[in-house]
Design an enzyme around this catalytic site. Structure first.
Site, PDB file in Angstrom:
ATOM      1  CE1 TYR A  48      -4.335  -1.105  -0.215  1.00  0.00           C
ATOM      2  CE2 TYR A  48      -3.346  -2.964   0.935  1.00  0.00           C
ATOM      3  CZ  TYR A  48      -4.385  -2.423   0.192  1.00  0.00           C
ATOM      4  OH  TYR A  48      -5.459  -3.196  -0.137  1.00  0.00           O
ATOM      5  CD  GLN A  53     -17.411   0.309  -6.492  1.00  0.00           C
ATOM      6  OE1 GLN A  53     -17.856   0.599  -7.606  1.00  0.00           O
ATOM      7  NE2 GLN A  53     -17.310  -0.929  -6.073  1.00  0.00           N
ATOM      8  CG  ASP A  86      -8.096   7.770  -7.264  1.00  0.00           C
ATOM      9  OD1 ASP A  86      -8.962   8.659  -7.104  1.00  0.00           O
ATOM     10  OD2 ASP A  86      -8.205   6.882  -8.132  1.00  0.00           O
ATOM     11  CG  HIS A 128     -14.246   0.263  -1.851  1.00  0.00           C
ATOM     12  ND1 HIS A 128     -14.175  -0.413  -3.052  1.00  0.00           N
ATOM     13  CD2 HIS A 128     -15.439  -0.098  -1.303  1.00  0.00           C
ATOM     14  CE1 HIS A 128     -15.275  -1.131  -3.223  1.00  0.00           C
ATOM     15  NE2 HIS A 128     -16.046  -0.951  -2.175  1.00  0.00           N
ATOM     16  CB  THR A 162     -18.290   0.594 -11.434  1.00  0.00           C
ATOM     17  OG1 THR A 162     -18.278  -0.460 -10.466  1.00  0.00           O
ATOM     18  CG2 THR A 162     -19.707   0.763 -11.958  1.00  0.00           C
ATOM     19  CB  SER A 163     -16.517  -4.515 -12.338  1.00  0.00           C
ATOM     20  OG  SER A 163     -16.697  -4.533 -10.930  1.00  0.00           O
ATOM     21  CG  ASN A 190     -17.637   0.021 -18.253  1.00  0.00           C
ATOM     22  OD1 ASN A 190     -16.730  -0.378 -18.963  1.00  0.00           O
ATOM     23  ND2 ASN A 190     -17.707  -0.283 -16.961  1.00  0.00           N
ATOM     24  CD  GLU A 235     -14.444  -3.978 -22.517  1.00  0.00           C
ATOM     25  OE1 GLU A 235     -15.120  -4.960 -22.938  1.00  0.00           O
ATOM     26  OE2 GLU A 235     -13.525  -3.454 -23.171  1.00  0.00           O
ATOM     27  CB  ALA A 241     -14.289   8.104 -17.777  1.00  0.00           C
TER      28      ALA A 241
END
Length: 221
Positions: free
Chosen positions: A37, A70, A73, A88, A162-163, A187, A189, A205
């Site tokens: 980290y 999420q 940063d 998160h 996001t996934s 997204n 995907e 994005a």
């Protein structure tokens, strides 16, 4: 920036993500988790906000914007957004693993990634850990409550990059839809959200967000 869903290279290529992102891994190998980290902290510190971060911040000139992220940063803050809720946690915040006190002391330098670094200690004798949410840990209560309030009060929810598989955060777009709030997914995907979103834009994005505010009336009809 690489994430746990990308193939890591070099020193961390064969490390199990659970080993370095769980409370259990911290208890067994705090020096390894701290090294990981700390390296990520310095990597992210060198990254600048992109056009997407700047665009979201610029929306505040025309709308009431609240950012739920999420990401761990601070790129939204550095990009200019004023209300950001970190579900998160953050790579730029640290606390004691025993008493919970924030840590604002000096961090050891890390010009190159290394496998182990002993974490600093708190006055109570606990170890200083990153203030991020590890596997199996609860989301920060205040950030979660503010996120729920933001979503249920929104005129439109924009879900970017996001996934849509990590819960409970992935439940926020579902909550918006259940409340009749349009959800725009951005997204490149397909995700589990794609079939349910009001609109799903197959754009990155940085491509979509700078012009999205102007496109909203046409997109929403």
């Amino acid at each position: 920036m690489p994430t746990f869903r990308h193939v890591e290279t070099g020193l961390w290529a064969k490390v199990d993500p659970y080993e370095i992102s769980s409370a259990d891994g911290w208890r067994r190998h705090p020096d390894k988790v701290w090294a990981w980290y700390l390296w990520r902290h310095y990597m992210m510190k060198s990254v600048e906000p992109n056009d997407a971060h700047s665009a979201v911040a610029a929306w505040e000139d025309y709308a009431d914007v609240q950012v739920v992220t999420q990401n761990v940063d601070d790129l939204h803050e550095r990009g200019g957004s004023s209300r950001v809720y970190h579900l998160h946690g953050s790579l730029f915040a640290f606390r004691c693993d025993r008493c919970g006190a924030p840590y604002v002391g000096e961090l050891p330098a890390m010009p190159e990634p290394v496998e182990t670094v002993e974490p600093p200690t708190c006055a109570c004798g606990g170890r200083i850990r990153p203030d991020v949410v590890w596997f199996g840990e609860d989301l920060p209560a205040e950030a979660w409550e503010r996120s729920l309030d933001a979503v249920t009060a929104a005129d439109v929810a924009i879900v970017v990059g996001t996934s849509a598989i990590v819960y409970p955060a992935a439940g926020l777009p579902e909550l918006a839809l259940a409340n009749g709030i349009p959800v725009i997914e951005v997204n490149p995907e397909r995700t589990p959200l794609s079939d349910h979103a009001s609109i799903s834009l197959r754009e990155s994005a940085v491509t979509a967000l700078p012009s999205l505010l102007q496109r909203l009336p046409a997109l929403l009809g």
